[in-house]
Design an enzyme around this catalytic site. Structure first.
Site, PDB file in Angstrom:
ATOM      1  NE  ARG A  69      -2.288  -1.316   3.550  1.00  0.00           N
ATOM      2  CZ  ARG A  69      -1.726  -0.534   4.446  1.00  0.00           C
ATOM      3  NH1 ARG A  69      -1.780   0.794   4.324  1.00  0.00           N
ATOM      4  NH2 ARG A  69      -1.104  -1.030   5.489  1.00  0.00           N
ATOM      5  CE1 TYR A 197       0.548  -6.108  -2.062  1.00  0.00           C
ATOM      6  CE2 TYR A 197      -0.513  -4.139  -1.228  1.00  0.00           C
ATOM      7  CZ  TYR A 197      -0.044  -5.421  -1.021  1.00  0.00           C
ATOM      8  OH  TYR A 197      -0.189  -6.004   0.191  1.00  0.00           O
ATOM      9  CE  LYS A 206      -6.742  -3.296   5.587  1.00  0.00           C
ATOM     10  NZ  LYS A 206      -5.812  -4.321   5.311  1.00  0.00           N
ATOM     11  CG  HIS A 226      -6.987  -2.987  10.140  1.00  0.00           C
ATOM     12  ND1 HIS A 226      -5.687  -2.526  10.165  1.00  0.00           N
ATOM     13  CD2 HIS A 226      -6.977  -4.050   9.287  1.00  0.00           C
ATOM     14  CE1 HIS A 226      -4.931  -3.277   9.383  1.00  0.00           C
ATOM     15  NE2 HIS A 226      -5.676  -4.208   8.843  1.00  0.00           N
ATOM     16  CB  SER A 248      -0.622  -3.613   7.884  1.00  0.00           C
ATOM     17  OG  SER A 248      -1.772  -2.868   7.584  1.00  0.00           O
ATOM     18  CB  CYS A 250       0.811  -6.249  13.911  1.00  0.00           C
ATOM     19  SG  CYS A 250       1.971  -4.923  13.522  1.00  0.00           S
ATOM     20  CG  ASP A 277      -7.366  -7.152   6.949  1.00  0.00           C
ATOM     21  OD1 ASP A 277      -6.381  -6.964   7.696  1.00  0.00           O
ATOM     22  OD2 ASP A 277      -7.606  -6.442   5.970  1.00  0.00           O
ATOM     23  NE  ARG A 376       0.010  -8.680   2.419  1.00  0.00           N
ATOM     24  CZ  ARG A 376      -0.520  -8.283   3.588  1.00  0.00           C
ATOM     25  NH1 ARG A 376      -1.606  -8.845   4.058  1.00  0.00           N
ATOM     26  NH2 ARG A 376       0.073  -7.342   4.290  1.00  0.00           N
TER      27      ARG A 376
HETATM   28  P1  GTP Z   1      -2.251  -7.730   7.421  1.00  0.00           P
HETATM   29  O1  GTP Z   1      -2.781  -8.768   6.493  1.00  0.00           O
HETATM   30  O2  GTP Z   1      -1.195  -6.878   6.803  1.00  0.00           O
HETATM   31  O3  GTP Z   1      -3.322  -6.897   8.029  1.00  0.00           O
HETATM   32  O4  GTP Z   1      -1.411  -8.515   8.577  1.00  0.00           O
HETATM   33  P2  GTP Z   1      -1.886  -9.354   9.863  1.00  0.00           P
HETATM   34  O5  GTP Z   1      -2.154  -8.431  10.986  1.00  0.00           O
HETATM   35  O6  GTP Z   1      -2.938 -10.310   9.494  1.00  0.00           O
HETATM   36  O7  GTP Z   1      -0.524 -10.134  10.232  1.00  0.00           O
HETATM   37  P3  GTP Z   1      -0.144 -11.693  10.078  1.00  0.00           P
HETATM   38  O8  GTP Z   1      -0.945 -12.565  10.979  1.00  0.00           O
HETATM   39  O9  GTP Z   1      -0.129 -12.034   8.646  1.00  0.00           O
HETATM   40  O10 GTP Z   1       1.353 -11.670  10.638  1.00  0.00           O
HETATM   41  C1  GTP Z   1       2.332 -10.822  10.108  1.00  0.00           C
HETATM   42  C2  GTP Z   1       3.714 -11.261  10.526  1.00  0.00           C
HETATM   43  O11 GTP Z   1       3.799 -11.290  11.953  1.00  0.00           O
HETATM   44  C3  GTP Z   1       4.080 -12.651  10.031  1.00  0.00           C
HETATM   45  O12 GTP Z   1       5.405 -12.644   9.579  1.00  0.00           O
HETATM   46  C4  GTP Z   1       3.952 -13.520  11.251  1.00  0.00           C
HETATM   47  O13 GTP Z   1       4.825 -14.610  11.220  1.00  0.00           O
HETATM   48  C5  GTP Z   1       4.261 -12.559  12.394  1.00  0.00           C
HETATM   49  N1  GTP Z   1       3.520 -12.919  13.640  1.00  0.00           N
HETATM   50  C6  GTP Z   1       2.192 -13.153  13.736  1.00  0.00           C
HETATM   51  N2  GTP Z   1       1.842 -13.501  14.996  1.00  0.00           N
HETATM   52  C7  GTP Z   1       2.979 -13.468  15.727  1.00  0.00           C
HETATM   53  C8  GTP Z   1       3.289 -13.723  17.111  1.00  0.00           C
HETATM   54  O14 GTP Z   1       2.425 -14.041  17.923  1.00  0.00           O
HETATM   55  N3  GTP Z   1       4.587 -13.563  17.487  1.00  0.00           N
HETATM   56  C9  GTP Z   1       5.555 -13.204  16.601  1.00  0.00           C
HETATM   57  N4  GTP Z   1       6.796 -13.085  17.064  1.00  0.00           N
HETATM   58  N5  GTP Z   1       5.310 -12.960  15.290  1.00  0.00           N
HETATM   59  C10 GTP Z   1       4.044 -13.096  14.852  1.00  0.00           C
HETATM   60  C1  SPV Z   2      -2.891  -4.537   5.281  1.00  0.00           C
HETATM   61  O1  SPV Z   2      -1.902  -3.933   4.820  1.00  0.00           O
HETATM   62  O2  SPV Z   2      -3.425  -4.222   6.381  1.00  0.00           O
HETATM   63  C2  SPV Z   2      -3.463  -5.679   4.544  1.00  0.00           C
HETATM   64  C3  SPV Z   2      -3.006  -5.917   3.186  1.00  0.00           C
HETATM   65  O3  SPV Z   2      -4.337  -6.353   5.053  1.00  0.00           O
HETATM   66  S1  SPV Z   2      -3.714  -4.793   2.071  1.00  0.00           S
HETATM   67  O4  SPV Z   2      -4.851  -5.415   1.423  1.00  0.00           O
HETATM   68  O5  SPV Z   2      -2.685  -4.459   1.099  1.00  0.00           O
HETATM   69  O6  SPV Z   2      -4.164  -3.613   2.773  1.00  0.00           O
HETATM   70 MN    MN Z   3      -4.826  -5.684   7.160  1.00  0.00          MN
END
Ligand code: GTP
Ligand code: SPV
Ligand code: MN
Length: 593
Positions: A69, A197, A206, A226, A248, A250, A277, A376
Site C-alpha cells: 500500500r 498491488y 481497505k 481493522h 498491518s 502484526c 482483517d 501475499r
Molecule cells: P495484514 O494482512 O497486513 O493486516 O497482517 P496481519 O495483521 O494479518 O498479520 P499476520 O498474521 O499475517 O502476521 C504478520 C507477521 O507477523 C508474520 O510474519 C507472522 O509470522 C508474524 N507474527 C504473527 N503472529 C505473531 C506472534 O504471535 N509472534 C511473533 N513473534 N510474530 C508473529
Molecule cells: C494490510 O496492509 O493491512 C493488509 C493488506 O491487510 S492490504 O490489502 O494491502 O491492505
Molecule cells: Mn490488514
C-alpha cells in the site's frame, strides 16, 4: 446483468473516459473465471503452478515498484479539509477528479474494462453493502472473485435503483509518480490508478470496507474496524467471540487461525475463524455488540507461514490460491518463501523475476531473500479448516472482548485490561506500533496508529474517537477492552513471548476476566494479570519470571509515552474528545503517584 440505472449511466461515463476496447461484465461463473485465468496465463500475468500438488494455484509477480500500500499517495477527498483531518492526505474533490481524470483519460485503450459487481457481506443481507469495481486488470478480477462475493447475484441484489460504491481502477502505466488511491466518501466513490498491488486495487478491501465504510458507519451508527474476529469454544460447546485490531502485518491472520496449545486442546477447546482483517460492528437488539466479516477470503502475509506458526493457513493455501511475489521453484513448479522450511529451492525465480539459488540464502542477510516481505496469498474463506459456521450467519457474532495490540519492543506489557469502555477507547487511541513491509516506506519505526486505523480511517481521526465514545453509550452490554503485545524483545532483540498458538493462553485470561473468573492487579495503565494467572503449563522456556518481565510496566518509559501521545493528540487537533485528554491526564497522574 446490471439493470441498475445509475450504474449503467456511470459505467458508460467511465468507459467514455478510459476508452477500453471492450467491456466485459463479470457474472461470477466458474466458466468465465476459468477463461480469464487461461487468458492471464497466456499473457504471463499469472503462472499456473503444479496442478497435481497445488490444484487451482497460481503465481503473480507485481511490478518492482508496486509491492505494498502507498499511504503517502492515498487521499481522502472531502469538500472540507478538516473533515479528512490532519492524519489523512487531502485533496479537494473537484481538483482530484480533474487531476485523476486526466490520468484516466484513455488509460484503458487497447485493453478490456471488467465490470465487477461485488457485495461486502452476505449478498442481500441487511448489513451487506454493494460496490461495482471497474478495472483493466484480470489479476484484480481473479482476486476480487476470491475476496468478495461477486457477479450476477450481486447485480440482482442491487436491483434497478439500489445504491452502490463506485470504484474505478486502472493499472495505466504503473507509474509510481502518478499513483493515486483516492476516496470520495461524500460521493461513495473510489478512484485508484497506476498500481496493481492488493490493498491499492482490490477496492472492496481497505478502500471500501474500511475507508468508505468507516465514514458510512459514523453517519449510520455502526463501526468499520481493522479487526480479526475469532471464536473460542470451551469443552461444554459454548463459543465466545473476540475482535482484535492490530496494525498491518502484526498478527491478525495468525491469531484468527490459531491452534490451541496441547493443554487446551486435550480439554476440548477449539478456535474458530470468522475474519482475519476487517470487522463491521453493530449494536444488536440484545444490547450487545455484533460483528460480521464483510470479506469472503483472506489476503494474507506469506513469509513466516509454516507448519508450526500457522498450520491452518498453510493447509488452506495448498489449493485454489493466488500467490503474489513469492519464490517460484522451477523443479517442482511450486512456491517457496522465507520461513516455510529449511529447504529453499536451488533452481528458482525470486519475486523480482530473477534466477534465485536457495543454497545462497542466509537468514541473517535480507539481500539473499527470495520472496518479498509483503508477499501475499489470496484464498477463499471456505478453504480455512477452522472457518466458523457463523461466518455464513448474516447477523454475525456477539463480541465479548475487543483487543488492541501492536509491535512494541519495550513499553507495552504482554496484556492489560482497560478500566471500562471510555478508558478502553482511550487505550485504542494511544496504540503505537513499529511499521512493517505492508506499506511502502521505512520498516521498524514506532508510529502512533490509533485502533490500527491510522491508514484506514475515511474521516477526521478526532471525529472517529468521538464515534467510539458515542457507540459505547449505545451498547448496553459492551465488550471489555484489552491491549496485548506479542512482540516484546530482550536486550539481544529476541522476542520474549513465543507467540502464535501460545497466544491462546493470553486469550484465556481475557475471557476469564470477561466472565469475572479471575482477579487482576490494578496498575497505572490498567488491570494486569497476576503472573500466576497466565497458564504456562507445557510451555517450554517461559517461567513466572519471564511473565514478570513481560508484564512489567516501566513508569519512566510510560511518562515518555504520555508526552508523545500529547503531541499526537495536538497534531489531530481540537476534535480529539475532551474525555481522551482527561484520560491522558489521569494516566499521567497515576504514573506520577
Ligand atoms: P495484514 O494482512 O497486513 O493486516 O497482517 P496481519 O495483521 O494479518 O498479520 P499476520 O498474521 O499475517 O502476521 C504478520 C507477521 O507477523 C508474520 O510474519 C507472522 O509470522 C508474524 N507474527 C504473527 N503472529 C505473531 C506472534 O504471535 N509472534 C511473533 N513473534 N510474530 C508473529
Ligand atoms: C494490510 O496492509 O493491512 C493488509 C493488506 O491487510 S492490504 O490489502 O494491502 O491492505
Ligand atoms: Mn490488514
Amino acid at each position: 446483468m446490471i439493470v441498475n440505472q445509475k450504474a449503467k449511466k456511470w459505467i458508460d461515463e467511465m468507459a467514455a473516459l478510459t476508452m477500453p476496447d471492450r467491456i466485459v461484465y463479470i457474472d461470477g461463473s466458474e466458466e468465465q473465471l476459468e477463461a480469464l485465468r487461461r487468458e492471464a496465463i497466456a499473457s504471463g500475468e499469472i503462472i499456473e503452478l503444479n496442478q497435481e500438488l497445488m490444484p487451482g494455484c497460481y503465481l503473480h509477480r507485481t511490478a518492482l515498484n508496486d509491492v505494498a500500500r502507498v499511504e503517502h499517495r492515498t487521499f481522502i477527498c472531502t469538500k472540507n479539509k478538516d473533515d479528512a483531518g490532519p492524519t489523512n492526505n487531502w485533496m479537494d474533490p473537484e481538483e482530484c477528479y480533474e487531476k485523476l481524470g486526466k490520468l484516466f483519460r484513455g488509460s484503458m485503450r487497447g485493453r478490456t474494462m471488467y465490470v465487477i459487481p461485488y457485495s461486502m457481506g452476505i449478498v442481500g443481507s441487511e448489513f451487506a453493502k454493494i460496490g461495482i469495481e471497474l478495472t483493466d486488470s484480470i489479476y484484480v478480477v481473479l482476486n476480487m472473485a476470491i475476496m468478495t462475493r461477486i457477479g450476477d447475484e450481486v447485480a440482482r441484489a442491487l436491483g434497478e435503483d439500489g445504491d452502490f460504491v463506485k470504484g474505478l481502477h486502472s493499472k495505466a502505466d504503473l507509474d509510481e509518480e502518478n499513483r493515486y488511491i483516492c476516496h470520495f466518501p461524500e460521493d461513495n466513490t473510489i478512484w485508484s490508478i497506476n498500481s496493481g498491488y492488493g490493498g491499492n486495487v482490490l477496492l472492496g478491501k481497505k478502500c471500501f470496507a474500511l475507508r468508505i465504510a468507516s465514514y458510512l458507519g459514523r453517519k449510520e451508527g455502526w463501526m468499520a474496524e481493522h479487526m480479526l474476529i475469532l471464536g473460542i469454544e470451551n469443552p461444554e460447546g459454548e463459543v465466545k467471540y473476540i475482535c482484535a485490531a492490530f496494525p498491518s502485518a502484526c498478527g491478525k491472520t495468525n491469531l484468527a487461525m490459531l491452534i490451541p496449545p496441547e493443554v487446551y486442546k486435550k480439554k476440548g477447546y477449539k478456535v474458530w475463524t470468522v475474519g482475519d482483517d476487517i470487522a463491521w460492528l453493530r449494536v444488536g437488539t440484545d444490547g450487545r455488540l455484533w460483528a460480521v466479516n464483510p470479506e469472503n477470503g483472506f489476503f494474507g502475509v506469506v513469509p513466516g507461514t509454516n507448519e508450526k506458526s500457522n498450520p491452518n493457513a498453510l493447509k488452506m493455501i495448498q489449493r485454489d490460491t493466488i500467490f503474489t511475489n513469492v519464490v517460484h521453484d522451477l523443479d517442482t513448479n511450486t512456491v517457496w518463501w522465507e520461513g516455510l522450511n529449511d529447504n529453499p529451492p536451488k533452481n528458482a525465480i525470486d519475486w523480482k523475476g530473477n534466477p534465485w539459488d536457495g543454497s545462497k540464502y542466509d537468514k541473517k542477510d535480507k539481500s539473499t531473500y527470495g520472496a518479498h516481505p509483503n508477499s501475499r496469498f489470496t484464498t477463499k474463506a471456505t478453504n480455512c479448516p477452522c472457518l466458523s459456521p457463523e461466518f455464513h450467519n448474516p447477523n454475525g457474532v456477539p463480541i465479548s472482548a475487543i483487543i488492541f495490540g501492536g509491535r512494541r519492543a519495550k513499553t507495552a506489557p504482554l496484556v492489560y485490561q482497560s478500566f471500562g469502555w471510555q478508558h478502553g477507547a482511550f487505550v485504542g487511541s494511544i496504540m503505537a506500533s513499529e511499521t512493517t513491509a505492508a506499506a511502502a516506506g521505512q520498516v521498524g519505526v514506532v508510529r502512533r496508529d490509533p485502533m490500527a486505523m491510522l491508514p484506514f480511517c475515511g474521516y477526521n481521526m478526532g471525529d472517529y474517537f468521538r464515534h467510539w465514545l458515542d457507540m459505547g453509550k449505545k451498547i448496553a452490554n459492551p465488550p471489555k477492552i484489552f491491549h496485548v503485545n506479542w512482540f516484546r524483545t530482550d536486550d539481544e532483540g529476541n522476542f520474549i513471548w513465543p507467540g502464535f498458538g501460545e497466544n491462546m493462553r493470553v486469550l484465556m485470561w481475557i475471557l476469564d476476566r470477561c466472565e469475572g473468573k479471575v482477579g487482576a492487579v490494578e496498575s497505572p495503565i490498567g488491570y494486569l494479570p497476576r503472573p500466576e494467572d497466565i497458564n504456562i503449563e507445557g510451555l517450554e522456556g517461559v517461567t513466572l519470571d519471564t511473565l514478570r518481565e513481560l508484564l512489567h510496566v516501566d513508569r519512566d518509559t510510560w511518562l515518555g509515552e504520555v508526552n508523545d501521545i500529547r503531541e499526537f493528540y495536538a497534531k489531530i487537533g481540537d476534535r480529539v474528545p475532551k474525555e481522551f485528554h482527561e484520560e491522558l491526564n489521569a494516566l499521567e497522574a497515576r504514573l506520577k503517584a
